[in-house]
Design a protein around this motif. Structure first.
Motif, short mmCIF file in Angstrom:
data_model
loop_
_atom_site.label_atom_id
_atom_site.label_comp_id
_atom_site.label_asym_id
_atom_site.label_seq_id
_atom_site.Cartn_x
_atom_site.Cartn_y
_atom_site.Cartn_z
N ALA A 51 0.82 -1.22 0.00
CA ALA A 51 0.00 0.00 0.00
C ALA A 51 0.85 1.26 0.00
O ALA A 51 0.52 2.23 -0.68
N PHE A 52 1.94 1.26 0.75
CA PHE A 52 2.77 2.46 0.81
C PHE A 52 3.48 2.71 -0.51
O PHE A 52 3.61 3.85 -0.96
N GLY A 53 3.93 1.65 -1.16
CA GLY A 53 4.53 1.78 -2.48
C GLY A 53 3.52 2.23 -3.52
O GLY A 53 3.82 3.04 -4.39
N ALA A 54 2.30 1.69 -3.43
CA ALA A 54 1.24 2.09 -4.35
C ALA A 54 0.89 3.56 -4.16
O ALA A 54 0.73 4.31 -5.14
N THR A 65 -4.92 8.94 -9.38
CA THR A 65 -5.25 9.80 -8.24
C THR A 65 -6.70 10.29 -8.29
O THR A 65 -7.25 10.64 -7.25
N LEU A 66 -7.30 10.31 -9.45
CA LEU A 66 -8.69 10.76 -9.57
C LEU A 66 -9.69 9.61 -9.52
O LEU A 66 -10.90 9.85 -9.50
N SER A 71 -8.30 6.16 -4.57
CA SER A 71 -8.12 7.20 -3.54
C SER A 71 -8.75 6.80 -2.20
O SER A 71 -8.39 7.36 -1.17
N ILE A 72 -9.64 5.83 -2.21
CA ILE A 72 -10.23 5.34 -0.96
C ILE A 72 -9.52 4.07 -0.48
O ILE A 72 -9.15 3.97 0.69
N LEU A 73 -9.33 3.11 -1.38
CA LEU A 73 -8.78 1.82 -0.96
C LEU A 73 -7.31 1.88 -0.56
O LEU A 73 -6.92 1.24 0.43
N ILE A 74 -6.50 2.61 -1.29
CA ILE A 74 -5.06 2.63 -0.97
C ILE A 74 -4.82 3.18 0.44
O ILE A 74 -4.12 2.53 1.24
#
Length: 92
Positions: A51-54, A65-66, A71-74
């Motif tokens: 997740a942090f890399g994503a 990003t849009l 933008s919610i799941l990561i």
């Protein structure tokens, strides 16, 4: 620090680096209208420890990003993985 903990840290680093690179590759492919990495694959790498890399890939490459899904799941995966890390770290 135990050997198992060190191995876990290296695996997390590898998974996050892979997720970051996949976001970069997908962005490059999108700009050239070529074959793309599926959203499912990107989200799986994020869910299974990356997740942090994503998130870094999203921000660095300005990619996905849009998309509400990303933008919610990561960030949600980031919270889950941080919680899991500290939980298991406290059990050592």
């Amino acid at each position: 620090m135990s050997l198992g903990f060190k191995i876990t840290l290296w695996l997390l680093l590898a998974v996050n680096l892979t997720a970051f690179v996949l976001f970069g590759i997908d962005k490059a492919k999108a700009q050239r209208s070529k074959w793309r990495i599926s959203e499912f694959t990107l989200l799986c790498w994020a869910f299974f420890g990356g997740a942090f890399g994503a998130w870094a890939g999203m921000k660095c490459f300005h990619h996905k990003t849009l998309h509400k899904k990303f933008s919610i799941l990561i960030p949600m995966f980031m919270l889950m993985q941080t919680g899991a890390f500290f939980y298991f770290y406290s059990k050592l």
